[in-house]
Scaffold this active site. Sequence first.
Site, PDB file in Angstrom:
ATOM      1  N   HIS A 194       5.716  -0.460   0.578  1.00  0.00           N
ATOM      2  CA  HIS A 194       4.940   0.779   0.554  1.00  0.00           C
ATOM      3  C   HIS A 194       4.459   1.103   1.968  1.00  0.00           C
ATOM      4  CE1 HIS A 194       3.841   0.259  -3.846  1.00  0.00           C
ATOM      5  NE2 HIS A 194       3.997  -0.998  -3.533  1.00  0.00           N
ATOM      6  N   THR A 207       0.800   2.676   3.593  1.00  0.00           N
ATOM      7  CA  THR A 207      -0.567   2.848   3.100  1.00  0.00           C
ATOM      8  C   THR A 207      -0.913   4.325   2.933  1.00  0.00           C
ATOM      9  OG1 THR A 207      -1.263   2.595   5.401  1.00  0.00           O
ATOM     10  CG2 THR A 207      -1.488   0.658   3.972  1.00  0.00           C
ATOM     11  N   GLU A 213       2.081  -3.638   1.449  1.00  0.00           N
ATOM     12  CA  GLU A 213       1.628  -2.356   2.005  1.00  0.00           C
ATOM     13  C   GLU A 213       1.770  -2.425   3.521  1.00  0.00           C
ATOM     14  OE1 GLU A 213       0.601   0.551   0.903  1.00  0.00           O
ATOM     15  OE2 GLU A 213       0.194   0.225  -1.233  1.00  0.00           O
ATOM     16  N   HIS A 219       8.795   1.992  -2.802  1.00  0.00           N
ATOM     17  CA  HIS A 219       8.051   2.611  -3.895  1.00  0.00           C
ATOM     18  C   HIS A 219       8.800   3.851  -4.397  1.00  0.00           C
ATOM     19  CE1 HIS A 219       3.684   3.471  -5.421  1.00  0.00           C
ATOM     20  NE2 HIS A 219       4.493   3.126  -6.372  1.00  0.00           N
TER      21      HIS A 219
HETATM   22 ZN   LIG Z   1       3.348   3.048  -2.524  1.00  0.00          ZN
END
Ligand SMILES: [Zn+2]
Length: 241
Positions: free
Chosen positions: A24, A26, A89, A134
């Site tokens: 991902h 942030t 993240e 993601h």
């Molecule tokens: Zn994400």
Amino acid sequence: MKIKSTPSPNFDERTLPISLIVLHYTGMETGDAALDRMCDPAAKVSAHYMVREDGSICQLVDEDKRAWHAGVSEWAGETNINSASIGIEIVNGGHDWPAPDGSLPSYPDEQVMTVIGLCKDIMTRHGPLQLVGHSDIAPARKIDPGEHFPWYGLAAAGLGHMPASVNDRRILFGPGSRDRGVAIVQRGLAHIGYSARITGVMDKDTKLIIEAVQRRYRPDQIDGIIDVMTMSLIKSLAESS
Ligand SMILES: [Zn+2]
């Protein structure tokens, strides 16, 4: 690998073995803001790790626990992605916090090298894991880690597959197209792991999944249209999965 412990209360018990790493960004102004949010019990979000721009790592949740990073998502028919994955993240403002010149903020080399090292380190403990963004597991809701994330750099380091493709952008199937070829593409997408349904129609969901594929494998043109290049990428990915 030096890892700072910054525990988050936002986790519960895993119910599945680990098979995936989910990357991902942030998407916040600073790494500290993202860390605060992921440690706030009211926010109900977290990840196992956060990698800052300078390459330093924070661990928020133990790998054997279920961190809350994926939300409503699906990969290879599994919808409980949090139970099946480790979430990383990566600090980057993403689409909401562009660079001063309006471009997407780049991922510094130190940070990318650390993400590569961390993924490899995780795999020494859990065996080979599939690597997804993601955007791959929630194509209708998410676009992180973004088309500016250097997936090719990870592939060059042996993480994930970056298929060769022909640079041929002739359009095959656009919005609303109904064709056996669309069904073949959808079958390929589902085989790779995407949440594609075999309808034979270029519907909204299929368009969004095509965009997710392009964002990762052909980041200079993300239009959700099946052209020759996109078709060849999907074919090559399906053959190697
Ligand atoms: Zn994400």
